[in-house]
Design a protein around this motif. Structure first.
Motif, PDB file in Angstrom:
ATOM      1  N   GLY A   9       0.830  -1.195   0.000  1.00 61.58           N
ATOM      2  CA  GLY A   9       0.000   0.000   0.000  1.00 61.58           C
ATOM      3  C   GLY A   9       0.863   1.242   0.000  1.00 61.58           C
ATOM      4  N   THR A  10       0.217   2.390  -0.065  1.00 57.27           N
ATOM      5  CA  THR A  10       0.962   3.642  -0.077  1.00 57.27           C
ATOM      6  C   THR A  10       1.400   4.004   1.339  1.00 57.27           C
ATOM      7  OG1 THR A  10       0.906   5.948  -0.784  1.00 57.27           O
ATOM      8  CG2 THR A  10      -1.095   5.038   0.201  1.00 57.27           C
ATOM      9  N   SER A  11       2.362   4.902   1.433  1.00 60.26           N
ATOM     10  CA  SER A  11       2.866   5.361   2.723  1.00 60.26           C
ATOM     11  C   SER A  11       3.445   6.756   2.541  1.00 60.26           C
ATOM     12  CB  SER A  11       3.941   4.405   3.263  1.00 60.26           C
ATOM     13  OG  SER A  11       5.093   4.431   2.420  1.00 60.26           O
ATOM     14  N   TRP A  12       3.732   7.397   3.641  1.00 62.92           N
ATOM     15  CA  TRP A  12       4.286   8.750   3.550  1.00 62.92           C
ATOM     16  C   TRP A  12       5.687   8.725   2.927  1.00 62.92           C
ATOM     17  CZ3 TRP A  12       8.816  10.098   5.992  1.00 62.92           C
ATOM     18  CH2 TRP A  12       9.281   9.239   6.985  1.00 62.92           C
ATOM     19  N   ILE A  13       6.413   7.627   3.124  1.00 63.19           N
ATOM     20  CA  ILE A  13       7.748   7.520   2.516  1.00 63.19           C
ATOM     21  C   ILE A  13       7.633   7.427   0.999  1.00 63.19           C
ATOM     22  CG2 ILE A  13       9.818   6.095   2.353  1.00 63.19           C
ATOM     23  CD1 ILE A  13       9.395   5.258   5.231  1.00 63.19           C
ATOM     24  N   LEU A  14       6.681   6.617   0.519  1.00 62.42           N
ATOM     25  CA  LEU A  14       6.487   6.462  -0.919  1.00 62.42           C
ATOM     26  C   LEU A  14       6.033   7.776  -1.549  1.00 62.42           C
ATOM     27  CD1 LEU A  14       6.307   4.718  -3.469  1.00 62.42           C
ATOM     28  CD2 LEU A  14       3.967   4.111  -2.784  1.00 62.42           C
ATOM     29  N   VAL A  15       5.094   8.458  -0.889  1.00 58.91           N
ATOM     30  CA  VAL A  15       4.603   9.735  -1.418  1.00 58.91           C
ATOM     31  C   VAL A  15       5.745  10.751  -1.493  1.00 58.91           C
ATOM     32  CG1 VAL A  15       3.067  11.681  -0.993  1.00 58.91           C
ATOM     33  CG2 VAL A  15       2.249   9.330  -0.659  1.00 58.91           C
TER      34      VAL A  15
END
Length: 257
Positions: free
Chosen positions: A124-130
């Motif tokens: 899933g998405t995460s703040w690191i990926l964003v």
């Protein structure tokens, strides 16, 4: 005299018809298809990071997520070409271009993997990926501006390795600010060639000391005449090779070796 570097030359190779088709048309087709296949995943990754439709410059809703393929796949392709050209021509930015090409390839591969993992619900998405995806455009812009400092055109002349002591005196004089004193009139090519021929006829080595003795000049002056003669010979040989290759090429493909 010191040995000269090997001169790259172009030769014509007669390839089979199918090989000519692959050489001329196969590579661009593969490149275009690969870029087209990369577009959906990179757009999806940009949308996951929050990019979407915005009112850009009063033009109405524009999906800026479509710019991500340019910042990833197209950037990787451009970096590969720039790195190759920089390495071949010894441009000052060749190290940065090479590192940028490898980084761009790793970025393109990671973008595709992460996008498909998210679509397949493996992650899933995460703040690191964003944060990582959001940093791509400014980093790409910074690297492209850095590469823009390279010369607009590359030299087509081949640099010849000269004797190490060829212009030592001239460089020392220029660094110290001293003005060179006017010397005797220079010798013509015919006089230098005659002197070299006389040395060869006498069985003596054509060195700066021997040539200077025959010419009545200092060894460093004779060394300059020898370097000028060598440059002229190499240039004439290059021109002759190019003319021969152009006549023989016809419908054959030029391959650099």
């Amino acid at each position: 005299m010191s040995s000269t570097m090997p001169i790259p030359r172009t030769v014509a190779i007669d390839l089979p018809a199918y090989a000519k088709l692959v050489y001329r048309y196969g590579r661009p087709v593969v490149l275009v298809v690969a870029l087209l296949m990369s577009i959906p995943g990179e757009i999806h990754l940009a949308e996951v990071a929050g990019w979407g439709h915005v009112n850009l410059l009063g033009l109405g809703p524009v999906n800026v997520a479509w710019g991500m393929p340019v910042c990833v796949s197209v950037y990787a392709a451009c970096s590969a070409v720039i790195a190759d050209v920089s390495k071949r021509h010894g441009l000052p930015n060749r190290r940065s271009a090479t590192l940028g090409a490898y980084a761009a390839l790793a970025l393109a591969l990671s973008a595709q993997d992460v996008s498909h993992w998210i679509k397949a619900d493996y992650m899933g998405t995460s703040w690191i990926l964003v944060g990582a995806v959001s940093s791509i455009p400014p980093l790409v812009a910074f690297h492209m501006l850095h590469l823009a400092a390279a010369p607009e055109s590359t030299a087509s002349e081949v640099e010849i390795e000269e004797p190490e002591a060829l212009f030592e005196d001239d460089e020392a004089a220029s660094k110290s600010g001293r003005k060179r004193k006017p010397g005797r009139p220079g010798l013509t090519d015919e006089e230098v060639n005659e002197a070299i021929a006389s040395l060869e006829a006498a069985g003596r080595d054509v060195t700066a000391e021997n040539l200077g003795e025959v010419l009545g000049r200092a060894p460093r002056t004779a060394r300059r005449y020898m370097a000028q003669k060598k440059r002229a010979e190499i240039k004439a040989r290059k021109v002759a090779e190019l003319e021969t290759d152009q006549k023989a090429a016809g419908d054959m493909l030029p391959l650099s070796i």
